[in-house]
Design a protein around this motif. Structure first.
Motif, PDB file in Angstrom:
ATOM      1  N   ARG A   2       0.858  -1.183   0.000  1.00  0.00           N
ATOM      2  CA  ARG A   2       0.000   0.000   0.000  1.00  0.00           C
ATOM      3  C   ARG A   2       0.896   1.235   0.000  1.00  0.00           C
ATOM      4  O   ARG A   2       1.706   1.416   0.893  1.00  0.00           O
ATOM      5  CB  ARG A   2      -0.899  -0.001   1.228  1.00  0.00           C
ATOM      6  N   ILE A   3       0.754   2.077  -1.005  1.00  0.00           N
ATOM      7  CA  ILE A   3       1.556   3.293  -1.121  1.00  0.00           C
ATOM      8  C   ILE A   3       0.917   4.364  -0.241  1.00  0.00           C
ATOM      9  O   ILE A   3      -0.223   4.753  -0.466  1.00  0.00           O
ATOM     10  CB  ILE A   3       1.623   3.779  -2.587  1.00  0.00           C
ATOM     11  N   THR A   4       1.682   4.838   0.762  1.00  0.00           N
ATOM     12  CA  THR A   4       1.135   5.809   1.712  1.00  0.00           C
ATOM     13  C   THR A   4       1.558   7.247   1.421  1.00  0.00           C
ATOM     14  O   THR A   4       0.893   8.171   1.883  1.00  0.00           O
ATOM     15  CB  THR A   4       1.529   5.442   3.152  1.00  0.00           C
ATOM     16  N   ASN A   5       2.650   7.450   0.735  1.00  0.00           N
ATOM     17  CA  ASN A   5       3.016   8.775   0.243  1.00  0.00           C
ATOM     18  C   ASN A   5       4.124   8.642  -0.793  1.00  0.00           C
ATOM     19  O   ASN A   5       4.812   7.632  -0.853  1.00  0.00           O
ATOM     20  CB  ASN A   5       3.394   9.756   1.359  1.00  0.00           C
ATOM     21  N   PHE A   6       4.231   9.675  -1.624  1.00  0.00           N
ATOM     22  CA  PHE A   6       5.301   9.693  -2.616  1.00  0.00           C
ATOM     23  C   PHE A   6       5.500  11.110  -3.109  1.00  0.00           C
ATOM     24  O   PHE A   6       4.652  11.971  -2.944  1.00  0.00           O
ATOM     25  CB  PHE A   6       5.012   8.741  -3.798  1.00  0.00           C
ATOM     26  N   TRP A   7       6.673  11.337  -3.671  1.00  0.00           N
ATOM     27  CA  TRP A   7       6.961  12.615  -4.334  1.00  0.00           C
ATOM     28  C   TRP A   7       7.767  12.338  -5.586  1.00  0.00           C
ATOM     29  O   TRP A   7       8.485  11.343  -5.659  1.00  0.00           O
ATOM     30  CB  TRP A   7       7.650  13.622  -3.412  1.00  0.00           C
ATOM     31  N   LEU A   8       7.594  13.213  -6.569  1.00  0.00           N
ATOM     32  CA  LEU A   8       8.303  13.107  -7.843  1.00  0.00           C
ATOM     33  C   LEU A   8       8.890  14.463  -8.184  1.00  0.00           C
ATOM     34  O   LEU A   8       8.224  15.485  -8.022  1.00  0.00           O
ATOM     35  CB  LEU A   8       7.336  12.703  -8.969  1.00  0.00           C
ATOM     36  N   THR A   9      10.123  14.468  -8.658  1.00  0.00           N
ATOM     37  CA  THR A   9      10.745  15.683  -9.173  1.00  0.00           C
ATOM     38  C   THR A   9      10.981  15.480 -10.668  1.00  0.00           C
ATOM     39  O   THR A   9      11.669  14.543 -11.067  1.00  0.00           O
ATOM     40  CB  THR A   9      12.087  15.978  -8.468  1.00  0.00           C
ATOM     41  N   PHE A  10      10.397  16.346 -11.458  1.00  0.00           N
ATOM     42  CA  PHE A  10      10.520  16.264 -12.912  1.00  0.00           C
ATOM     43  C   PHE A  10      11.697  17.123 -13.361  1.00  0.00           C
ATOM     44  O   PHE A  10      11.665  18.337 -13.228  1.00  0.00           O
ATOM     45  CB  PHE A  10       9.234  16.753 -13.578  1.00  0.00           C
ATOM     46  N   VAL A  11      12.731  16.485 -13.881  1.00  0.00           N
ATOM     47  CA  VAL A  11      13.894  17.206 -14.402  1.00  0.00           C
ATOM     48  C   VAL A  11      13.594  17.690 -15.818  1.00  0.00           C
ATOM     49  O   VAL A  11      14.074  18.730 -16.244  1.00  0.00           O
ATOM     50  CB  VAL A  11      15.150  16.317 -14.346  1.00  0.00           C
ATOM     51  N   SER A  12      12.781  16.926 -16.522  1.00  0.00           N
ATOM     52  CA  SER A  12      12.328  17.330 -17.850  1.00  0.00           C
ATOM     53  C   SER A  12      10.840  16.988 -17.975  1.00  0.00           C
ATOM     54  O   SER A  12      10.326  16.164 -17.230  1.00  0.00           O
ATOM     55  CB  SER A  12      13.156  16.649 -18.941  1.00  0.00           C
TER      56      SER A  12
END
Length: 74
Positions: A2-12
């Motif tokens: 179960r995914i409880t949190n996440f973050w993504l950084t888009f370089v492009s």
């Protein structure tokens, strides 16, 4: 899991989709250059993988995206 949190950084610029086996677990998360997407802590979970299946991260193009995922085992 179960995914409880996440973050993504888009370089492009691109879009990201989380999948388990062949099943979409999220819609497309669209990011532009140098943007951050945050799904804050959710004790109920944002989504779950299918039983016995891996979590896949699909990018719309060959872009660079970094991030972190927090999960609990079911």
């Amino acid at each position: 899991m179960r995914i409880t949190n996440f973050w993504l950084t888009f370089v492009s610029p691109c879009s990201v989709k989380f999948r388990s086996d062949t099943n979409d677990k999220t819609g497309a998360i669209v990011g532009t250059t140098n943007t951050v997407f945050v799904a804050p802590y959710n004790p109920m979970g944002w989504f779950e993988t299918d039983a016995g299946a891996a979590l896949n991260v699909d990018l719309s193009i060959g872009a660079l995206v970094t991030g972190q995922i927090t999960y609990t085992k079911l």
